[in-house]
Each structure stands twice: as C-alpha cells, then as structure tokens.
Enzyme design. Sequence first.
Site: not given
Length: 339
Positions: A139, A141, A143, A195, A248, A259-260, A283, A285
Amino acid sequence: MRSAYAAMSVIGAGSYGTALAITLARNGHEVVLWGHNPQHQAQLQADRCHQAFLPDVPFPDTLIVESDLASAITASRDVLVVVPSHVFGDVLQQIKPHLRADSRLVWATKGLEKETGRLLQDVARETLGESIPLAVISGPTFAKELAAGLPTAIALAATDGVFAEDLQQLLHCGKSFRVYNNPDFIGVQLGGAVKNVIAIGAGISDGIGFGANARTALITRGLAEMSRLGAALGADPATFMGMAGLGDLVLTCTDNQSRNRRFGMMLGQGFDVEGAQDAIGQVVEGFRNTKEVKVLAERYAVEMPITEQIYQVLYCGKNTRDAALSLLGRSRKDENNGG
C-alpha cells in the site's frame, strides 16, 4: 529484559523494514530487527535509531536489534521479510534452515522474481513448501512518514484466515496505522510491482516538463495496464481501486519521496540510467520490475504500452521524448477496451 518470544521478526533493516519494526514496537510488541550487515546492525544498536534514513526516530525499547539470523528467525513465530525483490529468493533460502515448525511468513517486498517475473508467492512456495502460511502487505507507505507515526493505511492479504486476523491485530494501530484485510492474494502482490514501473514513467513525464495533464493521463492508463494484467492472472479488479493498487500508484507517481519517480525525473531531464541510479543512492525497484513486468505481460499476452516504452528507455537506450511520442502516436483506442 528480552522475553522468550517476540511478536515479530523483521528481516531487512533498510528504511522500510526499520520503519515497520518501529511501528510494531510502538504498538507495544517486542520486535526483532535483523539486517545482513553486522557493522550496520552494531551501529543501529549503538545509536538506537537508523541514522542514515530515519535519524529523528528513536527505537522503542521493545525493538531488539539482532545480528544473528538464526536467533532472529527463532525468536518469533511470524517472520516479516522486507528486502528488495531481486534478493527475495536468496533471503528465503537463508532463513529456511532456521524456521520453526510453526513459522508463518509475511513480506512487504514489492516486486516480482528477478528475470522470471514470477509472483513472490510462487518463489515462497517453491522454497519453503506448501504448508507454511503466507501473507503480503502492500500500500501507499513512505518509510519516513510511517516511522514518524503519521496516518497511513495498507492492504493485507494472506493464504490463511487466522494468519490474516493475527497480522491485522499486530499491525493495526487506531492512532496512525490502518490495516485492511483483502482476500485477493494475487492482486495485492501485483499492484506493488506494476506501480513501480508506472512511477518511473510519471517521473519521466515530469522531468521532460509535460505537465499535470500528462502525468494524470499516464497514472490513469497505468492503472488500466495494472488492471488488465491482474485480470489475466485471476486477481479481483476491485483490488486495484484500493490501497495496493490506486493508493500506492498515486503516492508513488506524485510525491518526490518516491525513488522510482525521482529516477524517472532524472531520466526525463537527460541523465543516463546509470547516472540516475547513482544519484538516487538506494535501490530503485522499478528498474528491475520493468523487465519482470514486461516478461509477465508477454507470458499472458497482455498489452502494456507504457511498460513497453519504459522498458525501451531503460534497457534499449531509447530517448525519453521519443518514448513519449511513441505512446501519443499509437492508433486510436476505446478507453475501456483498448491498450
């Protein structure tokens, strides 16, 4: 003083794994947090916070930093894996010898198996067998917000109803963290992988300077791609309108904590792939997910034009503007029946 058993063992001490461990501990549960780097674990224990990513959030007293994997796994019946998707299978192989007879596995990893595009449930079943209960949480989120105790909601899916209820009770906190049970195990997994890919596309669009109209169109058509792939795999279409789908997707495509999205923005601004990854420093993803989602889409003969163009940019050197023009120049389609 440490009790005989913890409520949860969290495997993966990055920003998200640590944030989840903090949330569980803040709920009054004893939680064990393990990471693969002993030096990093020692620093976490010395600082009692994650200085690199969550420096302003002290660890609750019930959060136990553990450097020994066997001790971490046996400390709790429930094991929460929070690692990048490309090492998910390797981590399961590592923890397998230490699992208890009553162990249950849940993961917060968002992605597919590297190269093959298989769902992580298939990796878990192949590695750990058919009897262990499995669950996934997913979902919108970030960090930092989760660790700070800001209001957050996620979806939870499990293969076992009792496990689902137990996890919901462990995670749910009426003050800040809302957990929705969802019976769609496939859909909750798939949303988190797709996503990531669409978020790179949204970032590229904004990096080029295409504006809010283009970003919104890309998110909407990205949701259509997610839903088509989900339907081919047998997921419930309603899942993609929930936390693990639309929720998300919107978060990751519109906020620069993603980051994406930041990776995509750099590509749109003229960075090459390697330079953008280096600049992010963590990273991304969606970089690997793009290849794996493409593999999965081809396996099920699902048309995913946004995913295809992002793949062309990341792996074939296509110019970002040319990729955008390829999408805009496609033949006319019906909104509900076309790609």
